[in-house]
Design a protein around this motif. Sequence first.
Motif, mmCIF file in Angstrom:
data_model
loop_
_atom_site.group_PDB
_atom_site.id
_atom_site.type_symbol
_atom_site.label_atom_id
_atom_site.label_comp_id
_atom_site.label_asym_id
_atom_site.label_seq_id
_atom_site.Cartn_x
_atom_site.Cartn_y
_atom_site.Cartn_z
ATOM 1 N N HIS A 62 0.856 -1.194 0.000
ATOM 2 C CA HIS A 62 0.000 0.000 0.000
ATOM 3 C C HIS A 62 0.890 1.241 0.000
ATOM 4 C CE1 HIS A 62 -3.050 2.900 1.105
ATOM 5 N NE2 HIS A 62 -2.400 3.198 2.208
ATOM 6 N N CYS A 90 0.657 5.351 -0.325
ATOM 7 C CA CYS A 90 -0.333 6.421 -0.335
ATOM 8 C C CYS A 90 0.316 7.750 -0.032
ATOM 9 C CB CYS A 90 -1.393 6.133 0.721
ATOM 10 S SG CYS A 90 -0.683 6.174 2.369
ATOM 11 N N CYS A 115 -6.689 5.391 1.823
ATOM 12 C CA CYS A 115 -5.839 5.107 2.981
ATOM 13 C C CYS A 115 -6.767 4.689 4.124
ATOM 14 C CB CYS A 115 -5.017 6.351 3.331
ATOM 15 S SG CYS A 115 -3.720 6.045 4.551
#
Length: 347
Positions: free
Chosen positions: A216, A218, A317
């Motif tokens: 992930h 972000c 997020c």
Amino acid sequence: MKNSFKNKLLPTSTAGSLPKPSWLAEPETLWSPWKLQDEQLIEGKQDALRVSLHEQQLAGIDIVSDGEQTRQHFVTTFIEHLNGVDFSKRETVRIRNRYDASVPTVVGAVSRQKPVFVEDARFLRQQTDQPIKWALPGPMTMIDTLYDAHYKSREKLAWEFAKILNQEAKELEAAGVDIIQFDEPAFNVFFDEVNEWGIATLERAIEGLKCETAVHICYGYGIKANTDWKKTLGSEWRQYEEAFPKLQQSSIDIISLECHNSHVPMDLLELIRGKKVMVGAIDVATNTIETPEEVASTLRAALQFVDADKLYPCTNCGMTPLSREVARGKLKALSAGAEIIRKELSR
Ligand SMILES: [Zn+2]
């Protein structure tokens, strides 16, 4: 039911954290201290996990998580359980080149005393047959929140953390986790290091795993340090361009990205063609709840660069700092938006 996301088109999920109940921690507050202690805290976290899971299920989320109800901070809570880090010895460092923070010091060789999240993951597994995703911090983001007085090398420390993360990830997999996600916001900042050893250490962390793996990346929670930083990035955010070519070649299965309301040009997704992509279609830095049509239009735009069977609708997020009501609305919008596109694709 298990692994049903492999059959369902556009399985929805969240990037990570969800709001905590007010009896467990201060609401709408990032990194809020616990309101309970000892046995009550353990039970309180489990109850909050149940509530968070239920909220996701009611909203129709396909790949569910613990909503990070069992942790205070996405990096620190993991590091607290390791040997070699002294939390009473603090130094001020600049986090992701953005803001100063007082952080713990690495004083000796780092190692894992015992599993950190495995019991929590097992508890979540007992509560549902749906596919579950579990988030861990990535090696590069971990080193960036510490002062290193021992290895004195960011790269060396990252390799050590990668080994520890791999031990934890293998046990999470054995506990029945379907997707293990590594949070690497630092990949958006330290481009040379990402390419020199960041992605390599991430691959070390997932070595030997048979479950799906995700990274992930972000632009962070909607806190002031991040929104101020975003203002300096100009009208086009091209940070992903730096890490994508190497990530496309990497053994990571899924890449989780911020898309909706950000200034990331969608055509950057072409650089990771072939990977599964968790497309952020929910903005976590605003209380405005997206309409299903807004979610659908973000997904539609992403479909130009991501094959439908590889597109996983997601949030940009985590949603810890939002109210429960807003988060609930956003989860529902995510499901409804994905359903619009599923119908379009089935025509
Ligand atoms: Zn994030």
